[in-house]
Scaffold this motif. Structure first.
Motif, PDB file in Angstrom:
ATOM      1  N   GLN A 180       0.814  -1.213   0.000  1.00 39.09           N
ATOM      2  CA  GLN A 180       0.000   0.000   0.000  1.00 39.09           C
ATOM      3  C   GLN A 180       0.851   1.269   0.000  1.00 39.09           C
ATOM      4  N   ASP A 181       2.126   1.134   0.331  1.00 31.94           N
ATOM      5  CA  ASP A 181       3.019   2.295   0.298  1.00 31.94           C
ATOM      6  C   ASP A 181       3.502   2.609  -1.109  1.00 31.94           C
ATOM      7  N   ASP A 182       3.162   1.773  -2.078  1.00 31.51           N
ATOM      8  CA  ASP A 182       3.605   1.956  -3.460  1.00 31.51           C
ATOM      9  C   ASP A 182       2.391   1.909  -4.378  1.00 31.51           C
ATOM     10  N   PRO A 183       1.539   2.956  -4.342  1.00 32.96           N
ATOM     11  CA  PRO A 183       0.304   2.926  -5.128  1.00 32.96           C
ATOM     12  C   PRO A 183       0.571   2.882  -6.623  1.00 32.96           C
ATOM     13  N   ILE A 184      -0.419   2.386  -7.348  1.00 37.30           N
ATOM     14  CA  ILE A 184      -0.312   2.237  -8.799  1.00 37.30           C
ATOM     15  C   ILE A 184      -0.726   3.554  -9.445  1.00 37.30           C
ATOM     16  N   ARG A 185       0.219   4.252 -10.020  1.00 37.24           N
ATOM     17  CA  ARG A 185      -0.041   5.586 -10.562  1.00 37.24           C
ATOM     18  C   ARG A 185       0.097   5.578 -12.089  1.00 37.24           C
ATOM     19  N   ASP A 186      -0.532   6.588 -12.710  1.00 35.11           N
ATOM     20  CA  ASP A 186      -0.376   6.816 -14.153  1.00 35.11           C
ATOM     21  C   ASP A 186      -0.582   5.534 -14.961  1.00 35.11           C
ATOM     22  N   ALA A 187      -1.621   4.787 -14.602  1.00 31.70           N
ATOM     23  CA  ALA A 187      -1.871   3.515 -15.276  1.00 31.70           C
ATOM     24  C   ALA A 187      -3.194   3.571 -16.031  1.00 31.70           C
TER      25      ALA A 187
ATOM     26  N   PHE B 213      -3.836  -0.918 -14.216  1.00 31.68           N
ATOM     27  CA  PHE B 213      -4.166  -0.754 -12.795  1.00 31.68           C
ATOM     28  C   PHE B 213      -4.733  -2.046 -12.228  1.00 31.68           C
ATOM     29  N   ILE B 214      -5.686  -2.653 -12.936  1.00 35.28           N
ATOM     30  CA  ILE B 214      -6.290  -3.901 -12.458  1.00 35.28           C
ATOM     31  C   ILE B 214      -5.232  -4.986 -12.326  1.00 35.28           C
ATOM     32  N   ASP B 215      -4.392  -5.142 -13.338  1.00 35.34           N
ATOM     33  CA  ASP B 215      -3.349  -6.173 -13.291  1.00 35.34           C
ATOM     34  C   ASP B 215      -2.394  -5.931 -12.123  1.00 35.34           C
ATOM     35  N   GLY B 216      -1.996  -4.669 -11.915  1.00 29.45           N
ATOM     36  CA  GLY B 216      -1.059  -4.362 -10.836  1.00 29.45           C
ATOM     37  C   GLY B 216      -1.662  -4.599  -9.468  1.00 29.45           C
ATOM     38  N   ALA B 217      -2.923  -4.190  -9.282  1.00 25.43           N
ATOM     39  CA  ALA B 217      -3.572  -4.386  -7.985  1.00 25.43           C
ATOM     40  C   ALA B 217      -3.763  -5.868  -7.693  1.00 25.43           C
ATOM     41  N   ILE B 218      -4.168  -6.640  -8.697  1.00 25.40           N
ATOM     42  CA  ILE B 218      -4.345  -8.085  -8.501  1.00 25.40           C
ATOM     43  C   ILE B 218      -3.015  -8.739  -8.166  1.00 25.40           C
TER      44      ILE B 218
ATOM     45  N   SER C 107     -15.340   0.282  -3.771  1.00 20.93           N
ATOM     46  CA  SER C 107     -15.856  -0.967  -4.328  1.00 20.93           C
ATOM     47  C   SER C 107     -14.747  -1.781  -4.972  1.00 20.93           C
ATOM     48  N   LEU C 108     -13.836  -1.115  -5.673  1.00 24.48           N
ATOM     49  CA  LEU C 108     -12.688  -1.810  -6.264  1.00 24.48           C
ATOM     50  C   LEU C 108     -11.847  -2.467  -5.177  1.00 24.48           C
ATOM     51  N   HIS C 109     -11.679  -1.761  -4.066  1.00 27.77           N
ATOM     52  CA  HIS C 109     -10.906  -2.348  -2.963  1.00 27.77           C
ATOM     53  C   HIS C 109     -11.601  -3.584  -2.408  1.00 27.77           C
ATOM     54  N   SER C 110     -12.923  -3.510  -2.236  1.00 25.53           N
ATOM     55  CA  SER C 110     -13.654  -4.674  -1.726  1.00 25.53           C
ATOM     56  C   SER C 110     -13.591  -5.840  -2.703  1.00 25.53           C
TER      57      SER C 110
ATOM     58  N   VAL D  24     -12.281 -11.672 -10.061  1.00 24.39           N
ATOM     59  CA  VAL D  24     -11.946 -10.335  -9.554  1.00 24.39           C
ATOM     60  C   VAL D  24     -11.600  -9.401 -10.698  1.00 24.39           C
ATOM     61  N   ARG D  25     -10.845  -9.912 -11.679  1.00 24.44           N
ATOM     62  CA  ARG D  25     -10.502  -9.063 -12.833  1.00 24.44           C
ATOM     63  C   ARG D  25     -11.765  -8.588 -13.558  1.00 24.44           C
TER      64      ARG D  25
END
Length: 388
Positions: A75-82, A87-92, A153-156, A177-178
């Protein structure tokens, strides 16, 4: 062999000892629950004495904080400029690599001291709010409230990756989830309304009902082992002797809470099945009913210390309830496989439960309309929702 951590001839203290301790403690906390794990057990598992362990961590809560900070370090390295897809791939990728996160967040974090709990929640808010630029670029028409409810909602939805459900294999979980996250980014919402005026919850006159509500709240916030009968009696505005007039023990009160939650959920289901004229309308009624339960009877978290019999019975009832939703999704969308439909249900019900207890979004006058639209979109998957 002394069992001590101090270096001796032919053996050096491992440089990654602290990381070993954190990893082993996390495994024990997840498998057995924080209250059931001692510092001595943790020390023995990494081959050191309890005294050596205390040189790394001042107490067990300090060690739990280290476990949580390590687990949620992404969580200290958020997905930016995606793009939305990146973004979905990185969060998953970040969440699926840590299958223990669900247990840490929903069950163990409540054993942290209050200041550490606030710290963890602040980190979560920052990470969730880092989704907003992605949503803004994909959906520039969104108002601030719409973007925020979609971010939460995306987080949930991501929690579906770490839900302990042996009935959904990992590949199906990731695919579900994707798809849900992609659907959420496109979900149409009504413009965000004003904040609702706050008013205290009206309580029933029945003292037994007040005790059940108080117990549900206390067990959910503190955990079973950390909640005393005195805590529950005070929260219900009564005394211990009055409490024991209704429930003979904390275990008896717990059974009452679990029975009430199960019955409340099945009354919602029974109404949906009895009144609906289609699987689609039944799902609408289920979503509405589940949202009403989100602040009370659905907030219970199963703790290891409640006993195998109660755990098994609770999990079986939860699974049967999800099965009923899944059958309706399959009827509404015959092209959906059963595992795919089950993942849609797991994610949709998680969103209803999580957002119903998130004041940042649930205190808006348009909350019910928008969160129900979000849940229905997830239940439909990639299929267009039927016009109402």
């Amino acid at each position: 062999m002394t069992g001590r951590e101090e270096p001796t001839a032919g053996r050096r203290r491992p440089r990654d000892r602290r990381r070993q301790i954190v990893a082993h403690a996390r495994e024990l906390f997840v498998d057995h629950g924080f209250p059931n794990v001692s510092m001595a057990t943790i020390a023995a598992g990494v081959g050191i004495t309890a005294g050596a362990l205390y040189r790394h961590f001042s107490d067990k809560a300090d060690l739990l904080r280290a476990v949580c900070l390590d687990g949620f370090a992404y969580q200290d390295d958020p997905i930016r400029d995606a793009t939305p897809e990146a973004f979905i791939d990185g969060a998953i990728a970040a969440v699926s690599a840590r299958p223990y996160l669900g247990v840490l967040w929903f069950r163990e974090i409540r054993y942290l001291p209050p200041e550490s709990q606030r710290e963890m929640r602040a980190r979560l808010r920052r990470w969730t709010h880092s989704f907003l630029p992605v949503l803004g670029r994909a959906r520039p028409e969104l108002d601030d409230g719409q973007a925020e409810i979609l971010a939460w909602s995306l987080h949930s939805a991501l929690a579906g990756l770490v839900t302990r459900s042996g009935r959904v294999p990992e590949d199906e979980r990731v695919a579900g989830v994707r798809t849900a996250m992609s659907v959420l980014i496109r979900t149409q919402l009504v413009p965000t309304g004003p904040w609702m005026p706050t008013s205290p919850r009206r309580l029933p006159q029945s003292r037994r009902e007040r005790l059940l509500l108080a117990a549900t709240e206390q067990f959910g916030e503190r955990g079973y082992s950390e909640t005393s009968m005195a805590n529950i009696a005070a929260a219900a505005g009564t005394t211990g002797p009055n409490l024991y007039g209704y429930f003979e023990s904390k275990a008896d009160l717990l059974r009452g809470v679990l029975d009430r939650g199960r019955h409340a959920a099945w009354f919602v289901l029974d109404r949906a099945l009895a009144e609906a004229d289609s699987p689609e309308s039944a799902l609408h009624l289920l979503v509405e009913g589940q949202l009403r339960l989100s602040r009370t009877w659905t907030r219970w978290v199963v703790d290891p210390e409640i006993g195998d019999e109660l755990i098994a019975g609770t999990q079986r009832a939860q699974s049967e309830y999800i099965d009923e939703w899944t059958a309706l999704v399959c009827e509404a969308d015959p092209a959906a496989g059963r595992l795919e439909a089950r993942m849609r249900v797991i994610i949709a019900t998680a969103i209803l439960s999580d957002l119903g207890r998130t004041p940042r979004v649930s205190a808006r006058t348009t909350f019910a309309s928008n969160v129900q639209a979000i849940a229905m979109a997830v239940l439909h998957g990639d299929q267009p929702a039927p016009s109402s």
